[in-house]
Design a protein around this motif. Sequence first.
Motif: not given
Length: 706
Positions: A613, A621-622, A650
Amino acid sequence: MEDVVAVEKIAHQIEESNYISRDLSWIKFNYRVLDQAMHTDRSIFDRLKFLAITSSNLDEFCTIRLGSLYNYIDYGKERFDYSGLREEPFRIHLLSETKKFCRDQSDYYVNHLRPLFRSNGFAIVAYRDLSVENTQRVNDYFNKTIFPMLTPMVFDSYHTFPVLMNNRLLLGVVSRNPTENLNQQKVSFVQVPQNLPRYYELWDGEVIQFVPIEEIIRNNIHSLFRNVEIISTNLFRINRNGDFTLEESEDIESNFLEDLRIKLKTRRTGRVVRMEVEENPDPWMMRLLRIQWDLDEHNIFYTPKESSIDFSGLLQIINHKEFKAKRAQLPEPIKPLNFPEQGDRDLFEVLKERDILLHHPYNSMEPVLELVEKAADDPHVLSIKITIYRVAKESRITSALLKAAENGKHVSVLFEVKARFDEENNLREAQRLQKAGCFVIYGISSLKTHTKLLLIVRKEEEDKVYRYVHLSSGNYNESTSRLYVDIGLLTTKEVYANDVSEFFNVITGHSQPSTYRNLITSPRDMRIQLCNLVKREAENARNGIPAAVIIKLNSLQDKEFIDELYEASRAGVKIKLVVRGMCCLRPGRKGLSENIEVISVVGEYLEHSRIYYFHNADNPKVYIGSADAMVRSFDRRIESLFLLDEEILKRQAINNLRFNLKDNVNAYIMQEDGTYIKKQDGLPPFNIHKEFYHVTKEIVMEAKLL
């Protein structure tokens, strides 16, 4: 006095280093597994299960990691550990720490676990304590079953030293012929049969008596050595070097490794790196074995007679049908959050509507199995492509692939036959698939294929083609999916399908794509892309923008990535790491890693998922996938991480991280010196291995990490 000074110097050097030794960190991990055996709220059988795991873990560690160290020592190659120690001082320190672990392991078994056996319906019984009737039964078992399988192997001036097997119980019998010179001792070796149960079972009222097979042989040893004087009978076991790959010897250059392989072809077995032996063994035999195997006292581990050599043998008792009701029962899986109609709707149709994130073992692996099995029979399916690292012994996946090939579909399988300890099973399954007409690739040169990907191509109405994709952190193994925590994505989105199609072209052909949209892959560019994502967080922090990095993975070892995390910490980035196993990063050091926290979650399930992460200025953004942050993952494995782009998915991953950070039952906090303490925050118990069975969409949608 010199020894004390040397020990203090080593301790100081280890403390001064900005990195923690991979191997010393692993020993701390095995202590956390041992701690699971100390949970008195568990049944004796579940506690013994964790004790057995520590034993099998240690065998693998000695075979591979200690074996890797001896590749340097035996062939005169220079090696510096992350702590800065050269190979010989590190060997002594590592073996000393390993011995300490074994003493603690044995002491806990003898003083805290074994006294509970009888009250739980069983006992491990010494031969001398058997009744007359049971002694006769045991002797009959020896004469009819064990005796015909035994082969005494003598070593003397007429017989070469026998090859003794790795990880097998062995008896060293020192004897003398009364008619020969009184000083003419000989030693013979007897290997305890591996294909017989470790214990012979006897019922004694309400208690099952388990008699160790090695004790039965020891007390009948005269049957093998007639008309000679038996001076001593000594139980022992050895670990041999099994590391002949670049995979573990990460700092051996490849041309040396090839030279090493050539040398090893002339040797029937790897060198002995550890010897476990019952306390007070015959000194004459021990001198002989030290010379024969080039051992010193550091390699020799003495086991008290009231303890046991190789606790993994306890699995016979743990898995006994009579005790099934006393072991912890696995809860039934729940339905995935965005697939509540699991079992009631056609999966092909559902996946056209939405993606599905699976979190095992809380969600069943059934949707993945169902997808492959439906594809095998579906007349509209044109092809199936899959990477396989480990499969179950009776695998539904390989059965479905066989059926697909028989039904005329194109089936491509990249079968990693180098998956450690699963080589034989994988090779057998791969050959079955190849004979059935599947296109099978047996791994890729020196790289190990560790990524988990599935691609199904289906031609539907009006010549429309759908590509069904599965990307995962876990193996296509329905057995371990009930015990391992993994995460995977089922999707038909073109962005994933295009990336996965390209990736299969790379690993099965000769394609070099310019870029992927949602995939990060190794050995191509994973390290640099992950480092760039950390750098971006550092830049945001310097500009006063909230920044965070939160990562869950099995192991953290790559220096370049660790250095980037250190730099981000100095820039003010809040970094939280959930590292189950070894961690070479040193958290909480002033001026280096003050903003880094590391926890380890070890409990009922094996934490196996990887989640990366990056806060990204509040647009997270994962990434999820198969890769740890290790040299081997970045440079010597085919790995992939995939970006989650849908908000609900997410959020599920973010909640996964949030729960891990919240856990105060299975969590251990890593200290600056590399030790771990149990997390105690004074809050009500929060056990993720229970809480994930009660996750709702409302809980997920409110999940935040900052």
